[in-house]
Design an enzyme around this catalytic site. Structure first.
Site, PDB file in Angstrom:
ATOM      1  CG  PHE A 111      52.005  30.106  54.687  1.00 16.14           C
ATOM      2  CD1 PHE A 111      52.033  28.753  54.577  1.00 16.14           C
ATOM      3  CD2 PHE A 111      53.307  30.696  53.701  1.00 16.14           C
ATOM      4  CE1 PHE A 111      53.347  27.657  54.464  1.00 16.14           C
ATOM      5  CE2 PHE A 111      54.119  29.676  53.215  1.00 16.14           C
ATOM      6  CZ  PHE A 111      54.881  28.159  53.563  1.00 16.14           C
TER       7      PHE A 111
ATOM      8  CB  THR B 158      45.972  40.846  54.082  1.00 11.64           C
ATOM      9  OG1 THR B 158      47.517  39.823  53.966  1.00 11.64           O
ATOM     10  CG2 THR B 158      45.536  41.968  54.887  1.00 11.64           C
TER      11      THR B 158
ATOM     12  CE  LYS C 148      52.277  38.171  56.013  1.00 12.06           C
ATOM     13  NZ  LYS C 148      53.024  39.112  55.042  1.00 12.06           N
TER      14      LYS C 148
ATOM     15  CG  ASP D 127      59.142  38.081  45.462  1.00  8.68           C
ATOM     16  OD1 ASP D 127      58.524  37.626  44.572  1.00  8.68           O
ATOM     17  OD2 ASP D 127      57.117  38.456  46.951  1.00  8.68           O
TER      18      ASP D 127
ATOM     19  CG  ASP E  20      41.575  11.346  48.854  1.00  9.11           C
ATOM     20  OD1 ASP E  20      40.460  11.093  48.761  1.00  9.11           O
ATOM     21  OD2 ASP E  20      42.291  11.298  50.563  1.00  9.11           O
TER      22      ASP E  20
ATOM     23  CE1 TYR F 109      33.135  38.269  16.533  1.00  3.57           C
ATOM     24  CE2 TYR F 109      31.014  38.241  15.986  1.00  3.57           C
ATOM     25  CZ  TYR F 109      31.762  38.262  15.667  1.00  3.57           C
ATOM     26  OH  TYR F 109      31.572  38.161  14.156  1.00  3.57           O
TER      27      TYR F 109
ATOM     28  NE  ARG G 122      31.975  41.830  16.669  1.00  4.13           N
ATOM     29  CZ  ARG G 122      30.915  41.614  15.958  1.00  4.13           C
ATOM     30  NH1 ARG G 122      29.968  41.544  17.127  1.00  4.13           N
ATOM     31  NH2 ARG G 122      30.587  41.207  15.229  1.00  4.13           N
TER      32      ARG G 122
ATOM     33  CD  GLU H  58      39.813  38.928  17.165  1.00  4.46           C
ATOM     34  OE1 GLU H  58      38.835  38.907  17.985  1.00  4.46           O
ATOM     35  OE2 GLU H  58      40.477  39.910  16.700  1.00  4.46           O
TER      36      GLU H  58
END
Length: 549
Positions: free
Chosen positions: A103, A106, A121, A216, A406, A484, A518, A523
């Site tokens: 929301f 900070t 904040k 949390d 929209d 890589y 690498r 990967e």
């Protein structure tokens, strides 16, 4: 956010997705994204000074949350705190941005009278769409004041309100995140884990004794006030915390997949869920991996509900029996049989001068913690790259869907437009569930979903099905076209996205299956498609019930 048994779905399952395009990065409308700086500037409180200073801190992002009820009356958002306050600028000067939340943002701020630095904040009032949003902000401030004085809870200095923002000024935690400090130390023992767990559970006990459930708890929500003091741990972010009465049952689904208690998934829980989460944190502190792990979010949920704890794999054979006994008791799947916070603090392993050994843990545990933290950061950066690199041809269908939703051609989808658009596409979601999706996709916290946000949301939640998306992301990181990705190239990408480049060696090691130092394309694909960074039952894609290709 309900204090009573009304079935709502409030989940943090997009917390990681939100970071995919943004913890600190924003995207703009067009098919081309605007700069992070420009987007961030649009949400800064008036009068903010240029960045200055180098103190470090963070404010963990607010959870993506689902709201109930009708839009907030204008008089509520005009006077969120319910009473007049002095002007923030009369007492504090805002400095550089420290973190981006659900929301608000900070900032570093300085007390004009004393020169002392704090964190501020600033919550944008235009994002407080429902009455529950306003109540959440009020309650967060109330709970911070309610817990004031506890040495391991971030101290609130004051709250201020102007026509655009609510500002919460609090203690600055400049020491960084808990896990980052553990990694930096390079050595860790059961005794140190016991000390940290004692602090974490001490915060839980204080909360519960004062009628508060945090809801949390996770490593990111514990910061160090002082980088030179390992025990200066502070609990932050009470945005999902609630007051409770004994015996009260909650049904809101909140939390992150690795840390969520089984009774939360079953939508019937109380303060015992905080103890479960602390048990998960303790397991990670001792092993470097979460106790309930799977390749998919549903797999994680299934593992949590099944409740089988692995004490056979390394390093558990050399971890003390007392530590394992405590974890079993904290992770008891039956809430009423689980240890209370007070009982945890009385356990022999955790109490002062307890039995926790002081011998260092296996260095592999530290490595795992680094990998656990760092890998998600690379995935998040890659997801933003993918979202911003899509061609018009690739997203033609999604673009038409965006335009259809929209309806006022403003370039952004409002909550009402999303709700109507979802229903046109055959969705049967409740208003609260649509609200959850809205907040999840709104990565720049504008209160609406712009074009790039819509594309990024559907791309991420579609689990990167199109290979060309992955090729585009890989090519972005592979700066020299060698086939890589190297550490140097990852460092360059981190700079471009204003992301920290610590522990990239560990990212390479984790993804580098052939150990050549690498990451090749195969990967990279394996890394990107392994597991899931979000949690939740609803996605933009399956809620619309159409193909997103």
């Amino acid at each position: 956010m309900g204090n009573t048994c009304g079935v709502t779905l409030r989940s943090k399952y997009f917390a990681s997705f939100r970071g995919a395009s943004q913890r600190h990065d924003e995207a703009g409308y067009a098919p081309v994204a605007t700069s992070a700086a420009a987007a961030a500037a649009a949400d800064e409180p008036a009068g903010k000074k240029a960045p200055r200073g180098s103190a470090a801190a963070a404010d963990a992002p607010h959870a993506a949350s689902m709201k109930r009820g009708a839009p907030a009356p204008a008089e509520l958002t005009a006077n969120v705190l319910g009473h007049p306050t002095p002007s923030l600028s009369e007492h504090y000067a805002l400095g550089r941005k420290l973190g981006q939340g659900q929301f608000g943002t900070t900032y570093l701020c300085t007390d004009l009278a004393t020169g002392v630095d704090y964190a501020c904040k600033s919550i944008a009032k235009r994002k407080l769409i429902t009455k529950e949003d306003v109540e959440d902000v009020r309650r967060e401030i109330q709970i911070m004041h309610h817990l004031a004085g506890h040495r391991n809870v971030v101290a609130i200095k004051g709250a201020y309100e102007d026509p655009q923002y609510v500002h919460i000024v609090m203690e600055l935690c400049a020491g960084g995140e808990l896990f980052d400090r553990i990694i930096e130390r390079g050595q860790f023992s059961e005794r140190k884990a016991a000390e940290l767990t004692r602090i974490i559970v001490g915060v839980i006990e204080a909360c519960h004794s004062l009628g508060v459930i945090h809801r949390d708890l996770k490593p990111e929500n514990f910061l160090l006030a002082n980088k030179d003091d390992d025990l200066s741990l502070k609990a932050i972010d009470f945005g999902l915390s609630v007051f409770f009465k004994p015996g009260q049952v909650f049904t809101d689904v909140v939390g992150s997949p690795y840390y969520v208690a089984p009774e939360v998934l079953r939508k019937c829980y109380g303060p015992e869920a905080d103890v479960w989460t602390a048990g998960v944190i303790l397991y990670i502190l001792l092993s470097g991996v979460p106790p309930f792990w799977a390749e998919t979010q549903q797999g994680i949920f299934d593992a949590v509900l099944k409740g089988v704890i692995d004490f056979d794999s390394d390093p558990w054979p050399v971890i003390s029996d007392s530590a394992k006994d405590l974890i079993r008791r904290m992770l008891n799947p039956r809430p009423k049989e689980r240890l209370t916070a007070h009982e945890v603090l009385c356990h022999p392993w955790i109490c002062d001068h307890g039995v926790a050994p002081d011998r260092p843990l296996d260095p592999a545990v530290l490595s795992r913690i680094k990998q656990f933290s760092a890998m998600n950061k690379l995935k998040k950066m890659a997801l933003r790259v993918i979202a911003e690199s899509l061609s018009e041809e690739e997203i033609a269908g999604l673009k038409e869907m965006f335009k259809a939703m929209d309806t006022d051609n403003s370039g952004a989808i409002t909550y009402d437009e999303l709700k109507e658009g979802m229903r046109k596409y055959g969705s049967t979601l409740k208003d609260t569930e649509i609200r959850d999706l809205m907040e999840a996709a709104d990565v720049d916290n504008s209160g609406t979903i712009d074009y790039i946000e819509f594309i990024a949301a559907t791309l991420h939640l579609n689990k990167l099905e199109r290979e060309e998306h992955l090729v585009a992301a890989f090519s972005y990181f592979d700066k020299d076209g060698s086939g890589y990705i190297t550490v140097d190239e990852l460092q360059q990408a981190c700079k471009e996205h204003n992301m920290p480049d610590a522990f990239l060696d560990d990212v390479i090691k984790e993804a580098d299956q052939d150990n050549d130092g690498r990451i090749d394309y195969g990967e990279f694909v394996a890394m990107m498609t392994k597991g899931n960074m979000g949690v939740g039952r609803r996605t933009m894609r399956n809620s619309l019930n159409i193909s997103m290709r």
